[in-house]
Design a protein around this motif. Structure first.
Motif, mmCIF file in Angstrom:
data_model
loop_
_atom_site.group_PDB
_atom_site.id
_atom_site.type_symbol
_atom_site.label_atom_id
_atom_site.label_comp_id
_atom_site.label_asym_id
_atom_site.label_seq_id
_atom_site.Cartn_x
_atom_site.Cartn_y
_atom_site.Cartn_z
ATOM 1 N N GLU A 1 11.773 10.423 6.755
ATOM 2 C CA GLU A 1 10.962 11.948 6.155
ATOM 3 C C GLU A 1 10.017 11.116 5.129
ATOM 4 O OE1 GLU A 1 9.162 14.891 6.633
ATOM 5 O OE2 GLU A 1 10.459 14.100 7.672
ATOM 6 N N SER A 2 11.043 10.536 4.496
ATOM 7 C CA SER A 2 9.949 9.864 3.124
ATOM 8 C C SER A 2 8.885 8.688 3.741
ATOM 9 C CB SER A 2 10.998 9.409 2.269
ATOM 10 O OG SER A 2 10.508 9.050 0.876
ATOM 11 N N PHE A 3 9.518 7.989 4.239
ATOM 12 C CA PHE A 3 8.529 7.145 4.513
ATOM 13 C C PHE A 3 7.367 7.145 5.190
ATOM 14 C CE2 PHE A 3 7.549 4.220 7.815
ATOM 15 C CZ PHE A 3 6.802 3.237 7.432
ATOM 16 N N LEU A 4 7.799 7.962 6.184
ATOM 17 C CA LEU A 4 6.461 8.654 6.794
ATOM 18 C C LEU A 4 5.504 9.129 6.015
ATOM 19 C CD1 LEU A 4 8.824 10.258 10.252
ATOM 20 C CD2 LEU A 4 6.760 8.238 9.848
ATOM 21 N N VAL B 1 1.272 9.377 5.099
ATOM 22 C CA VAL B 1 0.698 10.365 5.325
ATOM 23 C C VAL B 1 -0.456 10.777 4.295
ATOM 24 C CG1 VAL B 1 0.656 12.897 5.629
ATOM 25 C CG2 VAL B 1 1.851 11.561 6.874
ATOM 26 N N VAL B 2 0.460 10.047 2.664
ATOM 27 C CA VAL B 2 -0.442 10.585 1.604
ATOM 28 C C VAL B 2 -1.105 8.957 0.965
ATOM 29 C CG1 VAL B 2 0.384 10.622 -0.956
ATOM 30 C CG2 VAL B 2 1.821 12.417 0.625
ATOM 31 N N ASN B 3 -0.437 8.247 1.105
ATOM 32 C CA ASN B 3 -1.480 7.189 0.673
ATOM 33 C C ASN B 3 -2.415 6.844 1.581
ATOM 34 O OD1 ASN B 3 0.797 7.535 -1.420
ATOM 35 N ND2 ASN B 3 1.849 5.371 -0.710
ATOM 36 N N LEU B 4 -2.269 6.627 2.899
ATOM 37 C CA LEU B 4 -3.123 6.130 3.638
ATOM 38 C C LEU B 4 -4.211 7.467 4.370
ATOM 39 C CD1 LEU B 4 -1.332 3.994 5.841
ATOM 40 C CD2 LEU B 4 -2.527 3.340 4.065
ATOM 41 N N GLY B 5 -3.649 8.665 4.009
ATOM 42 C CA GLY B 5 -4.551 9.888 4.032
ATOM 43 C C GLY B 5 -5.056 10.183 5.569
ATOM 44 N N VAL B 6 -4.072 9.911 6.862
ATOM 45 C CA VAL B 6 -3.394 9.909 7.340
ATOM 46 C C VAL B 6 -2.814 11.506 8.261
ATOM 47 C CG1 VAL B 6 -2.092 9.287 9.807
ATOM 48 C CG2 VAL B 6 -2.954 7.523 8.281
ATOM 49 N N SER B 7 -3.600 11.551 9.181
ATOM 50 C CA SER B 7 -2.382 13.190 9.638
ATOM 51 C C SER B 7 -1.213 13.129 9.807
ATOM 52 C CB SER B 7 -3.738 13.395 11.127
ATOM 53 O OG SER B 7 -3.274 15.077 11.837
ATOM 54 N N LYS B 8 -0.877 14.137 9.495
ATOM 55 C CA LYS B 8 0.778 14.278 10.768
ATOM 56 C C LYS B 8 1.323 14.127 11.502
ATOM 57 C CE LYS B 8 6.003 14.921 7.560
ATOM 58 N NZ LYS B 8 5.978 15.753 6.673
ATOM 59 N N ARG C 1 0.677 -1.261 0.313
ATOM 60 C CA ARG C 1 -0.383 -0.646 -0.223
ATOM 61 C C ARG C 1 1.044 1.615 -0.128
ATOM 62 N NH1 ARG C 1 -5.559 1.494 1.845
ATOM 63 N NH2 ARG C 1 -6.000 3.546 1.421
ATOM 64 N N LEU C 2 2.022 1.171 1.010
ATOM 65 C CA LEU C 2 2.890 2.210 0.747
ATOM 66 C C LEU C 2 3.793 2.524 -0.037
ATOM 67 C CD1 LEU C 2 3.459 2.458 4.675
ATOM 68 C CD2 LEU C 2 1.995 3.690 3.981
ATOM 69 N N GLY C 3 4.165 1.162 -1.368
ATOM 70 C CA GLY C 3 5.068 1.007 -1.662
ATOM 71 C C GLY C 3 6.145 1.620 -1.571
ATOM 72 N N VAL C 4 6.186 0.783 -0.298
ATOM 73 C CA VAL C 4 8.322 0.467 -0.502
ATOM 74 C C VAL C 4 8.434 -1.278 0.032
ATOM 75 C CG1 VAL C 4 8.052 2.495 1.242
ATOM 76 C CG2 VAL C 4 7.330 0.045 2.627
ATOM 77 N N ASP C 5 9.740 -1.112 0.546
ATOM 78 C CA ASP C 5 10.576 -3.185 0.013
ATOM 79 C C ASP C 5 9.853 -3.583 1.991
ATOM 80 O OD1 ASP C 5 12.308 -5.133 -1.038
ATOM 81 O OD2 ASP C 5 11.735 -4.595 1.651
ATOM 82 N N THR C 6 8.809 -4.794 1.653
ATOM 83 C CA THR C 6 8.996 -5.301 2.916
ATOM 84 C C THR C 6 9.593 -5.263 3.786
ATOM 85 O OG1 THR C 6 7.274 -6.667 1.200
ATOM 86 C CG2 THR C 6 7.569 -7.320 3.546
ATOM 87 N N SER C 7 10.855 -5.800 3.509
ATOM 88 C CA SER C 7 11.883 -6.212 4.765
ATOM 89 C C SER C 7 12.347 -4.515 4.895
ATOM 90 C CB SER C 7 13.348 -7.022 3.001
ATOM 91 O OG SER C 7 13.109 -5.963 2.871
#
Length: 228
Positions: A50-53, A57-64, A30-36
């Motif tokens: 910062e990129s991961f966080l 925020v963007v992909n899940l619509g979560v409040s930063k 869902r986030l487009g990151v490597d599972t490991s």
């Protein structure tokens, strides 16, 4: 980012995974990151970037603000335009999140079973990010204004482990004689908690943890805008 804050952010990420019903593989996709790499983040083997966080925020619509500091709500406030009685926004058909014609703060305290009695259900709503496992109730008063306005609805979820508190988030707290909707903050005494209003006109309340009978975590605020 200090170690304690890093650990609290990881706890909030794990909370999101549980609420969304996602395993690590699904969450990483869902986030487009490597599972490991996700596993390394969650086990504190790699510092949070910062990129991961920002992906969360963007992909899940979560409040930063919630993700980084534990304040605000995970998914913020949702505007629901309706006309006339706010309860006409709900569907009479089953499915979705149940809406109860009860006030989370009004009247004498009652047990969870009475508050969420099936007779109190007036319908269901289907809104983005609002889990069917939540329950929607009304809030009265201005102690949480401007975050929660008088007449707003909140989607709450039962807390299975009262010892696991997401500090800085909003809870419905049931004491002996009444219920309150407040921010839950740390106290210098580990046997106590601080109940804080959003409205600065209200003073903090120091409450013994043992005096809290039940807690409901506020996950969403639903502002029903009858002027649209």
């Amino acid at each position: 980012m200090d170690a304690q804050n890093n650990a609290e952010i990881i706890d909030r990420i794990k909370y999101l995974m549980r609420e969304l019903g996602m395993k690590q593989v699904q969450f990483a996709q869902r986030l487009g990151v490597d599972t490991s790499n996700l596993s390394k983040y969650l086990n504190a083997h790699m510092p949070l970037s910062e990129s991961f966080l920002n992906r969360i925020v963007v992909n899940l619509g979560v409040s930063k603000e919630w993700l980084l500091e534990g304040t605000d709500l995970p998914f913020g406030k949702t505007q629901v335009p309706v006309g006339g009685d706010p309860l006409t926004a709900v569907s009479a058909a089953g499915g979705g999140t149940p809406v109860y014609d009860v006030d989370a703060t009004a009247g004498a305290a009652s047990g969870r079973n009475e508050l969420f009695a099936s007779d109190n259900i007036v319908g269901w709503v289907n809104l983005p990010n609002v889990s069917p496992n939540c329950r929607i109730v009304r809030v009265s008063g201005d102690s949480m204004a401007p975050v929660i306005q008088d007449g707003d609805f909140i989607a709450v979820r039962e807390v299975s482990n009262p010892n696991q508190i997401y500090w800085g988030q909003i809870y419905v707290i049931q004491l002996d004689d009444f219920r309150l909707v407040k921010y839950l903050r740390r106290h210098t005494d580990p046997n106590m908690v601080v109940l804080r209003s959003a409205n600065p006109e209200y003073d903090d309340m120091d409450v013994r943890r043992a005096d809290i009978h039940e807690m409901l975590l506020v996950q969403h605020i639903l502002h029903l805008n009858t002027r649209l």
